[in-house]
Scaffold this active site. Structure first.
Site, PDB file in Angstrom:
ATOM      1  N   TYR A  49      20.709 -37.893  23.446  1.00  0.00           N
ATOM      2  CA  TYR A  49      21.754 -38.630  24.181  1.00  0.00           C
ATOM      3  C   TYR A  49      21.436 -38.629  25.682  1.00  0.00           C
ATOM      4  CZ  TYR A  49      25.733 -39.222  27.170  1.00  0.00           C
ATOM      5  OH  TYR A  49      26.519 -39.618  28.210  1.00  0.00           O
ATOM      6  N   GLY A  79      35.976 -49.210  24.730  1.00  0.00           N
ATOM      7  CA  GLY A  79      35.791 -47.757  24.685  1.00  0.00           C
ATOM      8  C   GLY A  79      36.681 -47.043  25.701  1.00  0.00           C
ATOM      9  N   LYS A  92      20.073 -41.636  28.797  1.00  0.00           N
ATOM     10  CA  LYS A  92      20.591 -41.923  30.141  1.00  0.00           C
ATOM     11  C   LYS A  92      19.464 -41.786  31.166  1.00  0.00           C
ATOM     12  CE  LYS A  92      24.703 -42.815  28.766  1.00  0.00           C
ATOM     13  NZ  LYS A  92      25.138 -44.208  28.752  1.00  0.00           N
ATOM     14  N   SER A 122      24.831 -40.568  33.649  1.00  0.00           N
ATOM     15  CA  SER A 122      25.538 -39.300  33.449  1.00  0.00           C
ATOM     16  C   SER A 122      24.895 -38.203  34.280  1.00  0.00           C
ATOM     17  CB  SER A 122      25.442 -38.939  31.966  1.00  0.00           C
ATOM     18  OG  SER A 122      25.768 -37.588  31.764  1.00  0.00           O
TER      19      SER A 122
END
Ligand code: UFG
Length: 341
Positions: A152, A12, A156, A126
């Site tokens: 999302y 990635g 985290k 994040s």
């Protein structure tokens, strides 16, 4: 000691740059990636930079058994876990996809870690876990976490909690969550960089694609925020600096005789507005970016940047590259992708 480091999501965007930095530091990274959200061409780019092949495990990180099998026969000195989906908007539309891959993937790799308790573990978290900071725009690791609105972000938030709970059950584990701010840029060789699949959601790829003529214009989401010029402010960090932080994180954990669970902000400590990024991109690269102001994007944080004192004191790490370096490298990368079309 073995120098092998297992890097999930190593093909990635951040993962591939971390492969390069690990190599530079003398480690032997192993990529675990099934290319569901990355392209095999990344492997060629890595080979060009490194001048050698990188060991590749092409399977799903949710396959705990295969991970355990690998770890039982290979000596690995660290695990860095990137493999996860990351599109905020998509996570709202398809939350189960995010919970399954991001949470199941984390639990899967942690099961393997808890069996091999001597392997240090680094998790991609994040700054989304801070939500909209109240009053203070500069957030430190002590700033209260807020449950993120998008699935999302919640993966985290929950990921950090899962790691915390696991650590409570076994104080011998050595673990660290890195809270990334906004990674941008590419490797200066232009052999690897960000490869958004479909229309990009993030600012920098949208800017580079607009400058390259893929999109007619960039829409800047809102220009009436209470910031320096009305547009949102973020802490943009060069992806190579961010990758280097992972090497420091691993080295810190390898140096610990006791277990630990640390959380560290990884940013530059400086905020830049959307207009400032566009302006830097235009000036450094001598190109024009056609843009217009549009409505605010729901859920956008107005202004946030990192307090990076802990990264400096704990890891001896700080960002070295500037936003000008990042926009130059991002443009060089975009041009290299276009030249291959
Ligand atoms: N922006 C635009 N136009 C675009 C794209 C972005 O104006 O076409 C603006 C956004 O409104 C925001 C800024 O550019 O003000 C940065 O947006 P990004 O989507 O690039 O980044 P975000 O800060 O919104 O999101 C990033 C990561 C997420 C992470 C979040 C944490 O992409 O994974 O930071 O704050 F959750």
């Amino acid at each position: 000691m073995s120098m092998k480091v297992l890097v999930t999501g190593g093909a990635g965007y951040i993962g591939s740059h971390t492969i390069v930095e690990l190599n530079k530091a003398g480690y032997e990274p192993v990529i675990l990636d099934d290319f569901r959200n990355s392209k095999p061409s990344v492997i060629d780019g890595l080979q060009k930079i490194l001048g050698k092949e990188t060991e590749l495990l092409n399977f799903d990180v949710c396959d705990t058994e295969r991970i355990a099998q690998y770890l039982s026969k290979e000596e690995v000195c660290g695990i860095i876990h990137f493999a996860a989906y990351k599109a905020v908007g998509e996570s709202v539309v398809n939350p189960l996809k995010y919970y399954q891959n991001n949470i199941e993937g984390l639990v899967s790799i942690l099961k393997a870690v808890s069996k091999e308790a001597d392997i240090p573990f680094v998790f991609s978290s994040s700054c989304t876990v801070y939500g909209e900071p109240k009053g203070q725009k500069e957030v430190s690791e002590q700033t209260a976490k807020t449950i993120p609105t998008a699935p999302y972000g919640f993966t985290k938030w929950l990921g950090e909690q899962i790691i915390e709970d696991l650590y409570h059950s076994n104080h011998e584990l050595r673990m660290m969550s890195l809270r990334y701010f906004n990674p941008i840029g590419a490797h200066e060789s232009a052999f690897i960089g960000e490869l958004p699949i479909g229309k990009p959601n993030n600012l920098l790829p949208f800017i580079t694609q607009t400058a390259a003529g893929v999109h007619e214009k960039l829409t800047i989401f809102g220009n009436t925020y209470p910031t320096v010029d009305g547009t949102c402010v973020r802490d943009y960090i060069h992806v190579v600096d961010l990758a280097a932080a992972h090497v420091k994180a691993l080295e810190f954990l390898l140096g610990q005789r006791m277990g630990c669970n640390e959380i560290v902000n990884i940013g530059t400590g400086k905020g830049s507005s959307v207009l400032e990024v566009v302006d830097a991109f235009e000036k450094v690269n001598e190109v024009t970016v056609n843009y217009e102001f549009g409505p605010k994007r729901p859920g956008d944080v107005i202004e946030i940047y990192a307090n990076v004192d802990y990264a400096k004191s704990l890891l001896g790490w700080q960002a070295k590259k500037t936003i000008n370096d990042a926009v130059r490298d991002a443009w060089r990368w975009e041009k290299s992708i276009r030249s291959k079309e």
